[in-house]
Design a protein around this motif. Structure first.
Motif, PDB file in Angstrom:
ATOM      1  N   PRO A 144       0.812  -1.220   0.000  1.00  0.00           N
ATOM      2  CA  PRO A 144       0.000   0.000   0.000  1.00  0.00           C
ATOM      3  C   PRO A 144       0.845   1.270   0.000  1.00  0.00           C
ATOM      4  O   PRO A 144       1.769   1.425   0.797  1.00  0.00           O
ATOM      5  N   THR A 145       0.542   2.170  -0.922  1.00  0.00           N
ATOM      6  CA  THR A 145       1.275   3.418  -1.064  1.00  0.00           C
ATOM      7  C   THR A 145       0.798   4.419  -0.018  1.00  0.00           C
ATOM      8  O   THR A 145      -0.399   4.686   0.080  1.00  0.00           O
ATOM      9  N   PRO A 146       1.723   4.975   0.779  1.00  0.00           N
ATOM     10  CA  PRO A 146       1.315   5.992   1.755  1.00  0.00           C
ATOM     11  C   PRO A 146       0.598   7.156   1.075  1.00  0.00           C
ATOM     12  O   PRO A 146       0.964   7.593  -0.016  1.00  0.00           O
ATOM     13  N   GLY A 147      -0.429   7.633   1.734  1.00  0.00           N
ATOM     14  CA  GLY A 147      -1.216   8.736   1.194  1.00  0.00           C
ATOM     15  C   GLY A 147      -2.669   8.581   1.582  1.00  0.00           C
ATOM     16  O   GLY A 147      -3.017   7.827   2.486  1.00  0.00           O
ATOM     17  N   LEU A 148      -3.504   9.289   0.860  1.00  0.00           N
ATOM     18  CA  LEU A 148      -4.938   9.290   1.121  1.00  0.00           C
ATOM     19  C   LEU A 148      -5.636   8.589  -0.037  1.00  0.00           C
ATOM     20  O   LEU A 148      -5.431   8.949  -1.197  1.00  0.00           O
ATOM     21  N   TRP A 149      -6.468   7.597   0.306  1.00  0.00           N
ATOM     22  CA  TRP A 149      -7.119   6.782  -0.708  1.00  0.00           C
ATOM     23  C   TRP A 149      -8.630   6.809  -0.522  1.00  0.00           C
ATOM     24  O   TRP A 149      -9.125   6.645   0.599  1.00  0.00           O
ATOM     25  N   ALA A 150      -9.364   7.039  -1.600  1.00  0.00           N
ATOM     26  CA  ALA A 150     -10.819   6.905  -1.599  1.00  0.00           C
ATOM     27  C   ALA A 150     -11.130   5.448  -1.923  1.00  0.00           C
ATOM     28  O   ALA A 150     -10.784   4.957  -2.999  1.00  0.00           O
ATOM     29  N   VAL A 151     -11.774   4.756  -0.986  1.00  0.00           N
ATOM     30  CA  VAL A 151     -12.005   3.314  -1.099  1.00  0.00           C
ATOM     31  C   VAL A 151     -13.501   3.060  -1.201  1.00  0.00           C
ATOM     32  O   VAL A 151     -14.285   3.596  -0.415  1.00  0.00           O
ATOM     33  N   GLU A 152     -13.918   2.227  -2.163  1.00  0.00           N
ATOM     34  CA  GLU A 152     -15.337   2.090  -2.462  1.00  0.00           C
ATOM     35  C   GLU A 152     -15.750   0.657  -2.791  1.00  0.00           C
ATOM     36  O   GLU A 152     -16.075   0.344  -3.946  1.00  0.00           O
ATOM     37  N   PRO A 153     -15.772  -0.245  -1.816  1.00  0.00           N
ATOM     38  CA  PRO A 153     -16.304  -1.580  -2.085  1.00  0.00           C
ATOM     39  C   PRO A 153     -17.784  -1.487  -2.447  1.00  0.00           C
ATOM     40  O   PRO A 153     -18.572  -0.855  -1.744  1.00  0.00           O
ATOM     41  N   HIS A 154     -18.153  -2.111  -3.549  1.00  0.00           N
ATOM     42  CA  HIS A 154     -19.511  -1.994  -4.086  1.00  0.00           C
ATOM     43  C   HIS A 154     -20.016  -3.407  -4.351  1.00  0.00           C
ATOM     44  O   HIS A 154     -19.464  -4.126  -5.182  1.00  0.00           O
ATOM     45  N   LEU A 155     -21.069  -3.794  -3.642  1.00  0.00           N
ATOM     46  CA  LEU A 155     -21.599  -5.149  -3.723  1.00  0.00           C
ATOM     47  C   LEU A 155     -22.929  -5.165  -4.453  1.00  0.00           C
ATOM     48  O   LEU A 155     -23.690  -4.192  -4.411  1.00  0.00           O
ATOM     49  N   GLY A 156     -23.216  -6.290  -5.100  1.00  0.00           N
ATOM     50  CA  GLY A 156     -24.491  -6.454  -5.770  1.00  0.00           C
ATOM     51  C   GLY A 156     -25.128  -7.790  -5.438  1.00  0.00           C
ATOM     52  O   GLY A 156     -24.427  -8.803  -5.258  1.00  0.00           O
ATOM     53  N   PHE A 157     -26.447  -7.786  -5.339  1.00  0.00           N
ATOM     54  CA  PHE A 157     -27.221  -9.012  -5.184  1.00  0.00           C
ATOM     55  C   PHE A 157     -28.418  -8.904  -6.109  1.00  0.00           C
ATOM     56  O   PHE A 157     -29.334  -8.110  -5.868  1.00  0.00           O
ATOM     57  N   ARG A 158     -28.368  -9.671  -7.200  1.00  0.00           N
ATOM     58  CA  ARG A 158     -29.396  -9.558  -8.236  1.00  0.00           C
ATOM     59  C   ARG A 158     -29.498  -8.110  -8.707  1.00  0.00           C
ATOM     60  O   ARG A 158     -28.524  -7.565  -9.195  1.00  0.00           O
ATOM     61  N   ASP A 159     -30.650  -7.457  -8.540  1.00  0.00           N
ATOM     62  CA  ASP A 159     -30.812  -6.093  -9.048  1.00  0.00           C
ATOM     63  C   ASP A 159     -30.648  -5.036  -7.955  1.00  0.00           C
ATOM     64  O   ASP A 159     -31.092  -3.895  -8.122  1.00  0.00           O
ATOM     65  N   VAL A 160     -29.998  -5.412  -6.868  1.00  0.00           N
ATOM     66  CA  VAL A 160     -29.785  -4.482  -5.757  1.00  0.00           C
ATOM     67  C   VAL A 160     -28.287  -4.292  -5.557  1.00  0.00           C
ATOM     68  O   VAL A 160     -27.537  -5.265  -5.501  1.00  0.00           O
ATOM     69  N   GLY A 161     -27.852  -3.041  -5.448  1.00  0.00           N
ATOM     70  CA  GLY A 161     -26.450  -2.745  -5.185  1.00  0.00           C
ATOM     71  C   GLY A 161     -26.318  -1.791  -4.019  1.00  0.00           C
ATOM     72  O   GLY A 161     -27.237  -1.017  -3.713  1.00  0.00           O
ATOM     73  N   ALA A 162     -25.184  -1.856  -3.344  1.00  0.00           N
ATOM     74  CA  ALA A 162     -24.915  -0.945  -2.232  1.00  0.00           C
ATOM     75  C   ALA A 162     -23.404  -0.792  -2.088  1.00  0.00           C
ATOM     76  O   ALA A 162     -22.632  -1.703  -2.411  1.00  0.00           O
ATOM     77  N   LYS A 163     -23.002   0.354  -1.602  1.00  0.00           N
ATOM     78  CA  LYS A 163     -21.585   0.649  -1.412  1.00  0.00           C
ATOM     79  C   LYS A 163     -21.421   1.652  -0.292  1.00  0.00           C
ATOM     80  O   LYS A 163     -22.386   2.260   0.168  1.00  0.00           O
TER      81      LYS A 163
END
Length: 279
Positions: free
Chosen positions: A221-240
């Motif tokens: 991992p590179t030192p610094g500030l990271w925008a992290v966005e795990p995005h999950l889907g189940f059929r036609d529903v998504g959330a992050k």
């Protein structure tokens, strides 16, 4: 807290406050475009002077990126919100060069699959920071998150983003180019200049400011500030969720724990404890 980090934290808090206020006013029939406009107007009124990217809104099966194959299809559409429909609000504002990038998941009314998906996201927040602290390579962490997604019975939806990213590096935008100029309907001009410079700089060092499962992410991992966005889907529903992660030479921590999704998980945990006490 370092002064620069505090400034980024304030912008992140501002963006999440915007998402919460706009979400509270969503009603059946509103379109993605209108929701995105509401966010943009709110942010400008509250001091935002440039954009990493302008606000996005996705409703219904678009939260799981169904039918999205090309970059322009991420832009807000005329899709109308309906009762029981999930939504995602995403914004990346800049104030005086300090950047944040947030993702807020919500639902208009009840939707049990969405409730479960959002609740299960909590484990990914813990998993990601623990793996970064262990100094696993970014590519290894991406693969480990993929394995967790498969075990949970979900789909990886962040692989649909340009570059298949689960995260990207952010920092202070320092450019003489004009502010608040948006290209392609999405990204700020100064942001694109900065990303271009970072891509060249990091490539010379065998790294990338984009975090995915590819060859350029096979490094610690590179030192610094990271925008992290795990995005999950189940059929036609998504959330992050999307928030800022601080990476140092030997540690990592989320920039702020006072965020809507963290508060939601804490409230759900307390409710479960109270229910167990009454059994």
């Amino acid at each position: 807290m370092d002064v620069d980090l505090e400034r980024h934290r304030r912008v992140q808090a501002l963006a999440y406050r915007c998402a919460e206020e706009v979400a509270a006013g969503l009603e059946p029939g509103v379109t993605e475009r209108e929701a995105a406009r509401r966010m943009r107007r709110w942010l400008v009124r509250n001091g935002v002077d440039d954009w990493f990217h302008v606000p996005f809104a996705w409703f219904g099966d678009r939260t799981a990126f169904r039918g999205i194959r090309l970059p322009h299809q991420f832009l807000p559409t005329g899709r109308r919100l309906e009762e029981g429909m999930p939504y995602v609000l995403d914004a990346a504002p800049i104030v005086d060069g300090y950047t944040a990038d947030i993702g807020y998941s919500g639902c208009l009314g009840e939707n049990p699959p969405w409730e479960k998906l959002v609740g299960d996201l909590a484990a990914y927040r813990t998993l990601i920071v623990d793996l970064v602290r262990s100094r696993r390579t970014f590519a290894d962490i991406y693969a480990e998150v993929d394995r967790r997604i498969a075990r949970d019975g979900y789909e990886n939806r962040h692989r649909k983003y340009p570059g298949r990213v689960i995260g990207h590096q952010v920092g202070r935008i320092d450019s003489r180019l004009p502010r608040n100029v948006v290209l392609g309907g999405a990204f700020g001009l100064r942001t694109l200049q900065t990303i271009g410079r970072d891509l060249v700089k990091e490539r010379l060092e065998g790294r990338s400011p984009l975090w995915n499962g590819g060859r350029r992410s096979r490094h610690a991992p590179t030192p610094g500030l990271w925008a992290v966005e795990p995005h999950l889907g189940f059929r036609d529903v998504g959330a992050k969720f999307e928030e800022l992660l601080v990476v140092t030479e030997d540690d990592a921590h989320w920039l702020d724990d006072d965020l809507p999704h963290v508060r939601r998980w804490a409230a759900a945990e307390k409710a479960a404890e109270r229910a167990a006490d009454h059994e």
